[in-house]
Design a protein around this motif. Structure first.
Motif, PDB file in Angstrom:
ATOM      1  N   HIS A  41       0.833  -1.203   0.000  1.00 26.41           N
ATOM      2  CA  HIS A  41       0.000   0.000   0.000  1.00 26.41           C
ATOM      3  C   HIS A  41       0.869   1.255   0.000  1.00 26.41           C
ATOM      4  O   HIS A  41       1.222   1.794   1.037  1.00 26.41           O
ATOM      5  CB  HIS A  41      -0.942  -0.014   1.204  1.00 26.41           C
ATOM      6  N   TYR A  92      -6.915   2.722  -5.298  1.00 30.56           N
ATOM      7  CA  TYR A  92      -8.296   2.638  -5.754  1.00 30.56           C
ATOM      8  C   TYR A  92      -9.060   3.812  -5.140  1.00 30.56           C
ATOM      9  O   TYR A  92      -8.742   4.262  -4.032  1.00 30.56           O
ATOM     10  CB  TYR A  92      -8.945   1.319  -5.326  1.00 30.56           C
ATOM     11  N   SER A 142     -11.946   5.628  -3.095  1.00 26.35           N
ATOM     12  CA  SER A 142     -12.909   5.329  -2.046  1.00 26.35           C
ATOM     13  C   SER A 142     -13.166   6.617  -1.268  1.00 26.35           C
ATOM     14  O   SER A 142     -12.793   6.744  -0.111  1.00 26.35           O
ATOM     15  CB  SER A 142     -12.374   4.228  -1.108  1.00 26.35           C
ATOM     16  N   LYS A 195      -8.141  -2.401  -9.172  1.00 27.86           N
ATOM     17  CA  LYS A 195      -8.496  -2.880  -7.829  1.00 27.86           C
ATOM     18  C   LYS A 195      -9.958  -2.552  -7.541  1.00 27.86           C
ATOM     19  O   LYS A 195     -10.387  -1.401  -7.658  1.00 27.86           O
ATOM     20  CB  LYS A 195      -7.599  -2.229  -6.771  1.00 27.86           C
ATOM     21  N   HIS A 227     -12.573  -2.899  -4.315  1.00 30.46           N
ATOM     22  CA  HIS A 227     -12.524  -3.139  -2.869  1.00 30.46           C
ATOM     23  C   HIS A 227     -13.955  -3.066  -2.315  1.00 30.46           C
ATOM     24  O   HIS A 227     -14.384  -2.012  -1.819  1.00 30.46           O
ATOM     25  CB  HIS A 227     -11.626  -2.117  -2.176  1.00 30.46           C
ATOM     26  N   HIS A 265     -14.599  -1.320   1.075  1.00 31.87           N
ATOM     27  CA  HIS A 265     -14.267   0.104   1.092  1.00 31.87           C
ATOM     28  C   HIS A 265     -15.030   0.890   0.033  1.00 31.87           C
ATOM     29  O   HIS A 265     -14.933   2.126   0.003  1.00 31.87           O
ATOM     30  CB  HIS A 265     -12.772   0.317   0.877  1.00 31.87           C
ATOM     31  N   HIS A 282     -10.749  -7.373  -3.325  1.00 32.83           N
ATOM     32  CA  HIS A 282     -10.543  -7.628  -1.896  1.00 32.83           C
ATOM     33  C   HIS A 282     -11.578  -8.630  -1.400  1.00 32.83           C
ATOM     34  O   HIS A 282     -12.771  -8.490  -1.657  1.00 32.83           O
ATOM     35  CB  HIS A 282     -10.679  -6.321  -1.121  1.00 32.83           C
ATOM     36  N   SER A 329     -12.279  -5.910   6.926  1.00 35.33           N
ATOM     37  CA  SER A 329     -11.477  -4.688   6.983  1.00 35.33           C
ATOM     38  C   SER A 329     -11.694  -4.037   8.339  1.00 35.33           C
ATOM     39  O   SER A 329     -12.818  -4.011   8.853  1.00 35.33           O
ATOM     40  CB  SER A 329     -11.863  -3.712   5.872  1.00 35.33           C
ATOM     41  N   GLY A 337     -17.204  -8.642   1.839  1.00 33.40           N
ATOM     42  CA  GLY A 337     -15.929  -9.279   1.542  1.00 33.40           C
ATOM     43  C   GLY A 337     -16.004 -10.775   1.297  1.00 33.40           C
ATOM     44  O   GLY A 337     -14.973 -11.452   1.377  1.00 33.40           O
TER      45      GLY A 337
END
Length: 305
Positions: free
Chosen positions: A30, A83, A85, A140, A142, A145, A177, A181, A191
């Motif tokens: 990251h 990404y 968010s 990506k 997610h 998120h 993902h 989280s 998820g």
């Protein structure tokens, strides 16, 4: 002899030592514009950081500093996860330009990732094309998120389906993902790996990287999806290496579609090299270790020419 994972390791069984690994790819780190993070998210990022805060801030802005860390860790290439968010993490679409610009410091070793947010985009396919033009190597998605399940296109989020379709057409891998989280506002219910089953069926030529293997709740679902769909890959980032074979006791069966990742420097992941060393201590064959650390990622991300 060829095992069920398709990797020949009769010779490896006789090896006393794994030959030096010089082409390790960490597909999941990251390096992001942390300056965009929402304050409550940044608080979690700083948890238990101690004295390395200034160094982390430097890493997010200075590719040379990151390459020095990679050199010390023995990591040849790294995938820079980015990404949008805006409503949960704070990252805007500017994260895509950030990743592409950062990676230009060393295109051979730095793999820029980006994203299109299906709840905010007005031109899903065009935005994917613009990522390609930027030099983005992977998209990506997610769900926790970005607040939708990975198969939300089956329930009205048509932009997500257009993103998958265009990535398939442009031969751009998609990382999704899976698992929980810990960040404020994240929706861990989104998820679940089983939702990738729909994606793999509906977009059969799309290369899907299943990040984190559903950890820590959904590993059986993740392994089912991995076994069923030959164009799904498992990224083991975020899983403590000492627990990898506890989470996936049959990992060797599909070792030809497992790629190495650490999730560094997310909370709880302090050192890329420590994770590699813990992985090397696992009771896997040398052939499987080399595949996971080196050669599988070269199939997913061919070296720059």
């Amino acid at each position: 002899m060829v095992d069920r994972g398709g990797i020949r390791d009769a010779d490896a069984a006789e090896e006393r030592h794994l030959e030096p690994l010089t082409r390790i790819t960490d597909v999941h780190i990251h390096i992001q514009p942390w300056r965009e993070l929402r304050p409550q998210v940044l608080e979690v990022m700083w948890r238990d950081r101690g004295v390395d805060r200034d160094h982390l801030i430097q890493l997010m802005e200075d590719p040379t500093a990151l390459l020095e860390v990679m050199d010390r860790a023995g990591v040849w290439r790294a995938g820079l996860v980015n990404y949008p968010s805006p409503d949960i993490m704070g990252f805007t679409d500017a994260t895509n330009t950030f990743a592409a610009t950062y990676a230009r410091a060393n295109p051979e070793r730095l793999l820029p990732y980006g994203g299109v947010h299906p709840r905010f985009t007005r031109d899903p396919a065009g935005d994917v094309d613009r990522l390609v033009d930027l030099g983005i190597r992977l998209v990506k998605i997610h769900p926790p998120h970005q607040a939708f399940p990975a198969n939300a296109y089956t329930d009205g989020l048509t932009a997500l389906g257009e993103i998958y379709r265009q990535c398939e057409a442009r031969r751009l891998p998609v990382m999704i993902h899976t698992g929980t989280s810990i960040f404020p506002g994240a929706r861990s219910k989104y998820g679940k790996p089983l939702e990738l089953d729909d994606v793999a069926i509906d977009y059969p030529d799309l290369r899907i990287v299943m990040a984190h293997g559903g950890r820590p709740l959904y590993m059986e679902e993740a392994f089912f999806v991995l076994r069923r769909h030959p164009r799904v890959w498992l990224d083991v980032s975020g899983i403590p290496p000492t627990r990898l074979l506890e989470y996936f006791p049959r990992l060797a069966e599909l070792a030809d579609r497992v790629v190495w990742g650490t999730d560094w420097p997310s909370p709880g992941v302090k050192d890329m090299r420590a994770n590699i060393d813990q992985f090397l201590a696992l009771p896997l064959s040398d052939a499987h270790k080399r595949a996971i650390l080196e050669t599988n990622a070269l199939a997913l991300f061919p070296a720059a020419r």
